[in-house]
Design an enzyme around this catalytic site. Structure first.
Site, mmCIF file in Angstrom:
data_model
loop_
_atom_site.group_PDB
_atom_site.id
_atom_site.type_symbol
_atom_site.label_atom_id
_atom_site.label_comp_id
_atom_site.label_asym_id
_atom_site.label_seq_id
_atom_site.Cartn_x
_atom_site.Cartn_y
_atom_site.Cartn_z
ATOM 1 N N TYR A 1 92.699 22.215 73.770
ATOM 2 C CA TYR A 1 94.144 21.974 73.776
ATOM 3 C C TYR A 1 94.610 21.009 72.681
ATOM 4 C CZ TYR A 1 97.874 18.867 75.641
ATOM 5 O OH TYR A 1 98.945 18.044 75.807
ATOM 6 N N PHE B 1 93.611 20.725 69.656
ATOM 7 C CA PHE B 1 93.547 21.237 68.289
ATOM 8 C C PHE B 1 93.896 22.719 68.152
ATOM 9 C CE2 PHE B 1 90.026 18.144 69.059
ATOM 10 C CZ PHE B 1 90.635 17.042 68.474
ATOM 11 N N ALA C 1 93.544 33.551 75.898
ATOM 12 C CA ALA C 1 92.981 32.269 76.336
ATOM 13 C C ALA C 1 93.301 31.957 77.794
ATOM 14 C CB ALA C 1 93.501 31.152 75.435
ATOM 15 N N THR D 1 92.695 41.290 64.068
ATOM 16 C CA THR D 1 92.312 42.592 63.493
ATOM 17 C C THR D 1 93.490 43.517 63.234
ATOM 18 O OG1 THR D 1 91.985 43.587 65.684
ATOM 19 C CG2 THR D 1 90.078 42.505 64.672
ATOM 20 N N LEU D 2 94.646 43.225 63.824
ATOM 21 C CA LEU D 2 95.780 44.147 63.742
ATOM 22 C C LEU D 2 96.986 43.563 63.021
ATOM 23 C CD1 LEU D 2 95.720 45.554 67.408
ATOM 24 C CD2 LEU D 2 94.631 46.529 65.366
ATOM 25 N N ARG E 1 77.665 17.661 71.106
ATOM 26 C CA ARG E 1 76.857 18.557 70.280
ATOM 27 C C ARG E 1 76.558 17.949 68.911
ATOM 28 N NH1 ARG E 1 79.287 24.179 68.505
ATOM 29 N NH2 ARG E 1 80.521 22.733 67.246
ATOM 30 N N TYR F 1 80.950 28.728 83.303
ATOM 31 C CA TYR F 1 80.597 28.156 81.999
ATOM 32 C C TYR F 1 79.139 27.720 82.061
ATOM 33 C CZ TYR F 1 83.940 26.788 78.295
ATOM 34 O OH TYR F 1 84.742 26.738 77.185
#
Length: 604
Positions: free
Chosen positions: A244, A246, A257, A309-310, A453, A515
């Site tokens: 949220y 960024f 989402a 893609t569209l 991470r 998750y």
């Protein structure tokens, strides 16, 4: 009354449609890490006493030493905190831009700001997958955008798309750069010039209708900016994904989402009333702004999940809600994961979910406890009393317990009623209230987890998350099957120090979202990111065979596209190809996500 697209929209507030002063600047590296997650001033680090700490004051654990977390890391991964890996510095050399002078001259004539600066292009060539960050830290991308452009209006995007079709230029929409599916990575085999269309300059609130509770924003607005603007008017959209801070509105729509408070406010498909997208054939938009219509297929859903893609999403009309007068946190402790899942199922069945309800397994419970700073004598005494109660009188096993975090939002009477019912249901499954402080802390720490991470990569620990959704009767078995598959894969590769855990984050009538967090010590491995991807692929196979989906809200991108055909059937794949052919016959939106080819439609 104000006319809107030929339809009466109600008492619309005409606002000065001005650009929002965003938290995230146009040149993102001034505030955000170029090779990691989040703000430059926020990170886990090792202090002079070889104790892990967190810098900055943006988050609750900022400017605090974390000795418990230090002990957890040493025990779990057996690392030497005095010997970090040195990440690569910002590159000084970049691939040459393939953009033609004709295209750059056209951008100047159209008054569209652009850059061929190497760092600008590098920052917009990737998202936040483990592969992306590992490549930035250790190597180089083979293909980056040739130009970055910053359109400032819907009309500018229309002109840009027309130009791209005329000159055979590839356009890749870029929002907040938070994708974890490889969605914005440049196709390596693309020979045409690639343009990253950074939408950050298109972040205006165009208008709102407070009577009908709808608001129209440009697609480049960042989540935290959108909410800050609405709060000035006493409103909220309530869409709060983990990214949220960024991620952008256009990105939410393009990936379908989901937010942490979807139980009250809905997922993005529940919030969207109308979307405007620029395609190669023109603007795709439903002209009607009514709450629901029955006039053939809903083209909003062609746009949602299209992943660049569209076409390029430029404007979104959203539902808004008054700010809730009450926000209250809570938490529950259950004797084991199975009890927690049964509790979550009962809550969903009775449709009494609070704004957020999340169940974390024992591994994540212990990890969360480790992130607490060491308390004073009094707080330590209180913790001992809690342990005596749970693990003595109640007979709970600290190696099995799990925790549910709760967030209630709404009117005071509604929250009181809901809270009472939740705790009554919990009692049926052995759940014990664990206090508001634990609930709030667990909720807020969600925004900090992504920073871990980067710390791991400093010490040869590679880690990533992946998610899925499944029917309720598959939930518990799927969680255990995936964990067991990961354990077997680690054993086969002689990986001894690793973590595999999960949480149930979203609940529905018919199922839930789970998750997974997986990481391992990779010392001595020549390509640890590749090893991670191989193990995650095996875990994904296990998810599908256990009744799960390829994604709940991260999208498909390039990482999961090989599972896309079996997820939608051959007819579904043909329908996507036909849509692609109709809306983008020259394949200028050749990002390569879903089933899309790169250089030509013949590759479809």
């Amino acid at each position: 009354m104000v006319q809107n697209g030929g339809n009466v929209s109600g008492t619309r507030d005409e606002l000065a449609s001005k650009k929002i002063e965003s938290v995230v600047p146009k040149h993102k590296h001034e505030l955000l890490k170029w090779n990691g997650w989040g703000y430059n001033d926020s990170k886990f680090y090792v202090n002079s006493d070889t104790i892990l700490a967190f810098s900055g004051t943006r988050y609750p654990i900022g400017e605090q030493d974390l000795p418990l977390f230090t002990k957890w890391v040493l025990k779990k991964f057996n690392v030497d905190l005095s010997k970090p890996e040195i990440a690569q510095e910002i590159p000084q050399h970049y691939p040459e831009s393939r953009a033609s002078e004709e295209f750059l001259d056209t951008l100047k004539k159209l008054n569209i700001d652009f850059s061929i600066n190497g760092l600008d292009r590098l920052i917009r060539c990737h998202g936040q997958t483990l592969y992306d960050i590992d490549t930035l830290r250790r190597g180089a991308f083979k293909r980056i955008p040739d130009v970055v452009v910053w359109p400032t209006s819907h009309d500018a995007v229309v002109e840009l798309v027309e130009c791209a079709n005329k000159l055979d230029i590839v356009l890749i929409p870029y929002g907040g750069g938070t994708s974890v599916s490889g969605a914005i990575t440049c196709p390596e085999d693309e020979e045409r010039a690639i343009v990253a269309v950074d939408m950050c300059e298109m972040n205006r609130m165009l208008w709102m209708d407070r009577e009908n509770l709808v608001v129209c924003f440009e697609a480049g607005v960042v989540g935290q900016d959108l909410e800050r603007e609405l709060r000035k008017w006493g409103l909220t959209v309530g869409h709060e994904p983990d990214s949220y801070e960024f991620s952008t509105l256009g990105g939410w729509v393009a990936t379908r989402a989901s937010g942490m408070k979807k139980n009250v406010y809905g997922n993005i498909e529940d919030l969207v009333i109308r979307v405007k997208m620029v395609t190669s054939k023109g603007v795709l938009e439903r002209n009607i702004s009514a709450p629901r219509v029955s006039c053939g297929p809903d083209f909003n859903h062609v746009i949602m999940g299209s992943e660049g893609t569209l076409g390029i999403i430029t404007e979104v009309l959203l539902k808004a809600r008054p700010l809730p007068p009450v926000k209250r946190y809570g938490s529950l402790v259950f004797p084991d994961f199975a009890s927690g899942v049964r509790f979550m199922r009962e809550v969903a069945k009775r449709r009494c979910q609070p704004a957020s309800i999340r169940l974390i397994d024992n591994e994540q419970f212990q990890f969360g406890q480790a992130l607490k700073p060491e308390g004073n004598l009094l707080s330590g005494f209180v913790e001992k009393l809690k342990k005596l109660y749970l693990f003595g009188w109640k007979g709970f096993d600290i190696e099995k317990i799990c925790v549910t975090t709760l967030l209630f939002e709404g009117e005071v009477n509604d929250v009181n009623t809901q809270e009472k019912l939740i705790y009554e249901i919990a009692k049926k499954y052995g759940g014990i209230p664990a206090g508001a402080q634990n609930g709030e802390r667990g909720y807020v720490l969600t925004f900090v987890i992504a920073y871990i991470r980067d710390l791991g990569l400093d010490y040869n620990i590679v880690a990533e998350s992946f998610e899925t959704s499944m029917p309720w009767d598959r939930c518990e078995a799927l969680c255990e099957n995936v964990k067991e598959r990961v354990r077997k894969e680690c054993a086969a590769l002689s990986i001894k120090e690793y973590l595999i855990s999960c949480r149930v984050t979203q609940t529905y009538d018919a199922g839930a979202c789970v998750y997974f967090y997986f990481g391992f010590k990779s010392t001595g491995m020549p390509n640890p990111a590749h090893v991670y991807e191989e193990i995650e692929s095996k875990a994904r196979d296990e998810i599908l065979s256990s009744g799960g989906t390829i994604s709940h809200h991260h999208g498909v991108g390039k990482l999961r596209k090989r599972w896309y055909p079996q997820s939608i059937s051959n007819v579904g794949l043909s329908l996507f190809h036909a849509t692609k052919q109709e809306l983008d016959p020259q394949n200028i939106f050749a990002v390569g996500n879903l089933a899309n080819g790169s250089s030509s439609l013949a590759k479809l």
